[in-house]
Design a protein around this motif. Structure first.
Motif, PDB file in Angstrom:
ATOM      1  N   ASP A 200       0.379  -3.797 -25.251  1.00 50.61           N
ATOM      2  CA  ASP A 200       0.078  -5.223 -25.461  1.00 50.61           C
ATOM      3  C   ASP A 200       1.283  -5.895 -26.106  1.00 50.61           C
ATOM      4  O   ASP A 200       1.281  -6.232 -27.287  1.00 50.61           O
ATOM      5  CB  ASP A 200      -1.179  -5.368 -26.327  1.00 50.61           C
ATOM      6  CG  ASP A 200      -1.444  -6.829 -26.690  1.00 50.61           C
ATOM      7  OD1 ASP A 200      -1.031  -7.724 -25.912  1.00 50.61           O
ATOM      8  OD2 ASP A 200      -2.038  -7.071 -27.763  1.00 50.61           O
ATOM      9  N   THR A 202       2.578  -8.779 -25.703  1.00 50.77           N
ATOM     10  CA  THR A 202       2.457 -10.184 -26.105  1.00 50.77           C
ATOM     11  C   THR A 202       1.700 -10.327 -27.415  1.00 50.77           C
ATOM     12  O   THR A 202       1.709 -11.409 -28.010  1.00 50.77           O
ATOM     13  CB  THR A 202       1.730 -11.017 -25.024  1.00 50.77           C
ATOM     14  OG1 THR A 202       0.393 -10.519 -24.880  1.00 50.77           O
ATOM     15  CG2 THR A 202       2.449 -10.948 -23.685  1.00 50.77           C
ATOM     16  N   ASP A 204      -1.481 -10.402 -27.908  1.00 53.86           N
ATOM     17  CA  ASP A 204      -2.694 -11.236 -27.831  1.00 53.86           C
ATOM     18  C   ASP A 204      -3.971 -10.412 -27.762  1.00 53.86           C
ATOM     19  O   ASP A 204      -5.057 -10.960 -27.588  1.00 53.86           O
ATOM     20  CB  ASP A 204      -2.608 -12.191 -26.636  1.00 53.86           C
ATOM     21  CG  ASP A 204      -2.606 -11.465 -25.305  1.00 53.86           C
ATOM     22  OD1 ASP A 204      -2.515 -10.215 -25.291  1.00 53.86           O
ATOM     23  OD2 ASP A 204      -2.678 -12.146 -24.259  1.00 53.86           O
ATOM     24  N   LYS A 206      -4.853  -7.992 -25.535  1.00 54.98           N
ATOM     25  CA  LYS A 206      -5.253  -7.400 -24.256  1.00 54.98           C
ATOM     26  C   LYS A 206      -4.020  -7.046 -23.425  1.00 54.98           C
ATOM     27  O   LYS A 206      -2.953  -7.664 -23.582  1.00 54.98           O
ATOM     28  CB  LYS A 206      -6.156  -8.355 -23.477  1.00 54.98           C
ATOM     29  CG  LYS A 206      -5.497  -9.680 -23.109  1.00 54.98           C
ATOM     30  CD  LYS A 206      -6.476 -10.594 -22.396  1.00 54.98           C
ATOM     31  CE  LYS A 206      -5.814 -11.877 -21.880  1.00 54.98           C
ATOM     32  NZ  LYS A 206      -5.280 -12.746 -22.937  1.00 54.98           N
ATOM     33  N   ASP A 211       1.893  -8.751 -19.860  1.00 56.41           N
ATOM     34  CA  ASP A 211       2.528  -7.663 -20.611  1.00 56.41           C
ATOM     35  C   ASP A 211       3.478  -6.879 -19.703  1.00 56.41           C
ATOM     36  O   ASP A 211       4.553  -6.458 -20.129  1.00 56.41           O
ATOM     37  CB  ASP A 211       1.462  -6.744 -21.212  1.00 56.41           C
ATOM     38  CG  ASP A 211       0.602  -7.469 -22.215  1.00 56.41           C
ATOM     39  OD1 ASP A 211       1.143  -7.907 -23.238  1.00 56.41           O
ATOM     40  OD2 ASP A 211      -0.607  -7.627 -21.961  1.00 56.41           O
TER      41      ASP A 211
HETATM   42 CA   LIG Z   1      -1.133  -8.872 -23.938  1.00 54.07          CA
END
Ligand SMILES: [Ca+2]
Ligand SMILES: [Ca+2]
Length: 261
Positions: A200, A202, A204, A206, A211
């Motif tokens: 993950d 980024t 965030d 998920k 990604d």
């Molecule tokens: Ca992500």
């Protein structure tokens, strides 16, 4: 997509000078300060989550996560906490083979694509808590592993099976740990909580196609420069963000990756 040649065009990431917002913290109940995702170890994902909260969306952290992100315990989450968490990372973002140091492996991008495409096709992604491996490298330098048949490569050097047997075996095991992230006959993809977190990029919460893109862009930057800091898109920011990279397929032989601020 078959890529024979990869060209990278990068521009220096320029951060806005404006002060960042800070995230205010409620009650502090920190089991392991800095372990924001609560997987038992401080990693690049914890840094990515705090970066994401500071630069993109403060609402992504729960109150409990904010308390863990307040590394110095002064009641706010800011760049000081982020730098401290980043300095204490055991595994950097994308290091799904648990190498340590500052590692970037194109396998991270591949596995993120695999997770996304398999999940989109109805496969079950099974994430389980596993024992946390010891890192092979504990410095903050750039490290690479490779494999050629049964021969393991560490930082560009072929390992002598008789002299470097233990290291070669460890690297082989970590390689298999990455290879095992694959679609099984039962329609599942299994990986550890820690591996999922490290994909993950980024921050965030998920793993999706964003990604995969940002991990690919980060790998290209790192590979071209060999500089650990080049893994990230901007100084002082440890998430990889969707607007930081563009991937254009120019032809069947050429993919252009643009990484910018
Ligand atoms: Ca992500
Ligand atoms: Ca963690």
């Amino acid at each position: 997509m078959k890529t024979k040649k990869m060209l990278g065009f990068f521009t220096a990431a320029i951060m806005a000078a404006a002060a960042l917002p800070v995230v205010s913290v409620g009650a502090v109940d920190a089991a392991l300060p800095g372990d924001v995702d609560q997987d038992g170890v401080i990693t690049g994902h914890d840094s990515a989550m705090v970066s994401h909260a500071l630069y993109e969306d403060p609402s992504t952290l729960t109150e409990e996560q904010k308390a863990l992100a307040d590394y110095n315990g002064d009641g706010v989450v800011d760049e000081t906490d982020l730098e401290a968490i980043h300095a204490n990372e055991v595994f950097s973002i994308g290091d799904i083979g648990m190498i340590g140091g500052v590692t970037s492996d194109i396998q991270a991008a591949y596995r993120a694509i695999l997770l996304y495409s398999a999940e989109s096709s109805g496969a079950e992604i099974s994430v389980q808590d596993d024992a946390i491996p010891q890192p092979i490298a504990t410095d903050k330098e750039a490290h690479f592993i490779g494999y050629s048949g049964d021969t393991m490569i560490w930082d560009g050097t072929y390992l002598n099976a008789s002299q470097d047997a233990a290291l070669a075996q460890t690297i082989r095991e970590r390689h298999e740990m990455v290879e095992n992230i694959s679609l099984q006959e039962n329609g599942k993809i299994e990986l550890s909580t820690l591996q999922y977190h490290l994909l993950d990029a980024t921050g965030d919460g998920k793993v999706d196609i964003q990604d995969a893109y940002v991990l690919l862009g980060s790998y290209a930057k790192f590979y071209v420069s060999g500089d650990p800091a080049a893994k990230y898109f901007a100084p002082g920011r440890y998430d990889l963000y969707p607007d930081g990279v563009n991937v254009d397929v120019v032809s069947k032989d050429c993919v252009v990756i643009r990484v910018a601020s």
